[in-house]
Design an enzyme around this catalytic site. Structure first.
Site, PDB file in Angstrom:
ATOM      1  N   ILE A  36       1.018  -1.360  -0.067  1.00 22.08           N
ATOM      2  CA  ILE A  36       0.004   0.141   0.000  1.00 22.08           C
ATOM      3  C   ILE A  36       1.088   1.276   0.114  1.00 22.08           C
ATOM      4  O   ILE A  36       1.960   1.323   0.775  1.00 22.08           O
ATOM      5  CB  ILE A  36      -1.144   0.097   1.066  1.00 22.08           C
ATOM      6  CG1 ILE A  36      -1.901   1.162   1.047  1.00 22.08           C
ATOM      7  CG2 ILE A  36      -0.208  -0.033   2.469  1.00 22.08           C
ATOM      8  CD1 ILE A  36      -3.002   1.150   2.066  1.00 22.08           C
TER       9      ILE A  36
ATOM     10  N   ILE B  89       4.789  -1.101   2.876  1.00 20.61           N
ATOM     11  CA  ILE B  89       4.384   0.012   2.363  1.00 20.61           C
ATOM     12  C   ILE B  89       5.427   0.892   1.253  1.00 20.61           C
ATOM     13  O   ILE B  89       6.429   0.431   1.321  1.00 20.61           O
ATOM     14  CB  ILE B  89       4.834   1.044   3.744  1.00 20.61           C
ATOM     15  CG1 ILE B  89       4.279   0.296   5.097  1.00 20.61           C
ATOM     16  CG2 ILE B  89       4.424   2.450   3.548  1.00 20.61           C
ATOM     17  CD1 ILE B  89       2.653   0.305   5.009  1.00 20.61           C
ATOM     18  N   LYS B  90       4.708   1.346   0.280  1.00 23.56           N
ATOM     19  CA  LYS B  90       5.385   1.706  -0.899  1.00 23.56           C
ATOM     20  C   LYS B  90       5.728   3.068  -0.712  1.00 23.56           C
ATOM     21  O   LYS B  90       4.620   3.989  -0.275  1.00 23.56           O
ATOM     22  CB  LYS B  90       4.326   1.705  -1.998  1.00 23.56           C
ATOM     23  CG  LYS B  90       4.021   0.144  -2.491  1.00 23.56           C
ATOM     24  CD  LYS B  90       3.147   0.135  -3.875  1.00 23.56           C
ATOM     25  CE  LYS B  90       3.976   0.465  -4.834  1.00 23.56           C
ATOM     26  NZ  LYS B  90       2.917   0.068  -6.072  1.00 23.56           N
ATOM     27  N   ILE B  91       7.076   3.554  -0.971  1.00 24.55           N
ATOM     28  CA  ILE B  91       7.627   4.809  -0.868  1.00 24.55           C
ATOM     29  C   ILE B  91       8.146   5.030  -2.418  1.00 24.55           C
ATOM     30  O   ILE B  91       9.000   4.308  -2.713  1.00 24.55           O
ATOM     31  CB  ILE B  91       8.814   4.681   0.200  1.00 24.55           C
ATOM     32  CG1 ILE B  91       8.074   4.545   1.622  1.00 24.55           C
ATOM     33  CG2 ILE B  91       9.180   6.228   0.196  1.00 24.55           C
ATOM     34  CD1 ILE B  91       8.736   4.643   2.773  1.00 24.55           C
TER      35      ILE B  91
END
Length: 369
Positions: A109, A140-142
């Protein structure tokens, strides 16, 4: 029964992740079916995927109505909807997560695209999303912006698994790997179990071809036309060489000996945009051990139907890949200019999708009152 072509890709060492998620996929059982029949072992999402899913209205109306009754604003409602989808998908993949010792069974996400240039804001939201989803197999997408590099290190240092997204250039990819290693070093200092921290680096493929091919077409020479459709694969193959080199370094080996996991390359944007190219190009030509390929459904089905999986297609290809990029450079096409532009455009596309999502949910909240 499983599919022989997707099974062959998995046997090569490629983890197949689906680049899509929706409430319908979850509740219909389709997502679970893809695990059983297509060797799918993970899911990625982004603002565009959620905009399409929630914008369709299917499966979200009663959830939005509940958020309206609770007095949640638009952003809080979006967080509720997206994290619920990701948490439920994580539960579906829990068995894969356990059987792979945490390598797969992952559901990603992304932080809000508006935070891509905000290091502190990205770190804060990464922690918020991790706590909200509350599943060990979330990622977690960064985005891999300059500002995102420190956010990647800080998030990894907290023991949070990260999917680094929107990588286009080899230089930025090296910086991303360094950011991951910095994060692991900090995590070790903080007493985290390094074996529980996982990361992938999402290297975009088809968009590189789209931009470079349009420039080659403008050049118009025979040499330029012969190079079309080659840049994306060549760029990704050199990224794999970078992965192999940097995770063979003494620095990386020390961390791996302490239980750390290599940050696997993930091939993203693998749906072919040019109909003149084979529709499984970015799957079969980028098959190699310790990689992830996240596919839109159409690409996954094309692979299952007629994909010609021939094992490792990357190792040993580095000289040819270098020659391809050098030949493109010789046509007057600036690699750095292209990759910088693609990052800006990629962020803008996600910003636009986010704005559409905010508008869609805002209207739905008003209609629920």
């Amino acid at each position: 029964m499983g599919n022989e072509r997707t099974a062959a890709l998995s046997a090569t060492g490629v983890s197949i992740w689906l680049d899509d998620l929706s409430r319908t996929r979850i509740e219909s059982g389709q997502l679970a079916e893809l695990i059983d029949t297509m060797n799918v072992v993970g899911v990625t999402t982004n603002p565009t995927i959620f905009q399409k899913a929630i914008g369709s209205g299917e499966g979200y109306d009663h959830r939005i109505a509940d958020c309206a009754k609770r007095g949640l604003d638009v952003k809080a409602t979006i967080t509720e909807l997206t994290t619920a989808d990701v948490a439920d998908a994580c539960d579906i993949f829990a068995g894969v997560f356990d059987s792979s010792d945490g390598k797969d069974g992952r559901v990603s996400i992304e932080v809000e695209p508006g935070l891509a240039r905000d290091t502190a804001g990205t770190i804060a939201q990464a922690k918020q999303l991790w706590e909200k989803v509350d599943r060990p197999n979330a990622m977690i997408k960064i985005p891999a912006t300059v500002e995102g590099l420190e956010a990647i290190s800080a998030t990894i240092a907290e023991g949070i698994s990260v999917n680094v997204t929107l990588i286009f250039s080899l230089q930025r990819y090296r910086q991303v790997i360094n950011a991951y290693l910095v994060g692991l070093e900090r995590a070790r200092g903080a007493g985290h179990d390094l074996s529980k921290i996982h990361s992938v680096a999402s290297f975009f493929v088809s968009r590189v071809d789209t931009e470079i091919d349009s420039r080659l077409a403008k050049v118009g020479t025979t040499e330029a036309n012969e190079l079309r459709g080659q840049a994306g694969v060549a760029n990704a193959r050199l990224a794999y060489e970078t992965f192999d080199q940097m995770f063979s370094s003494e620095r990386a080996r020390l961390l791996i000996e302490l239980g750390a996991n290599p940050q696997r390359p993930l091939w993203a944007s693998t749906g072919v945009k040019d109909p003149a190219l084979p529709d499984t190009l970015y799957v079969t030509e980028l098959a190699a051990p310790q990689t992830v390929n996240t596919m839109p459904e159409a690409t996954l089905m094309a692979l299952a139907d007629h994909g010609d999986v021939r094992g490792d297609a990357i190792t040993g290809s580095y000289l040819d890949a270098n020659q391809t990029l050098n030949a493109i450079d010789a046509q007057g096409i600036d690699y750095v200019q292209v990759t910088d532009l693609l990052e800006v455009e990629g962020l803008q596309k996600f910003d636009d999708s986010w704005s559409e999502l905010v508008s869609t949910v805002s209207r739905a909240l008003q209609e629920s009152l």
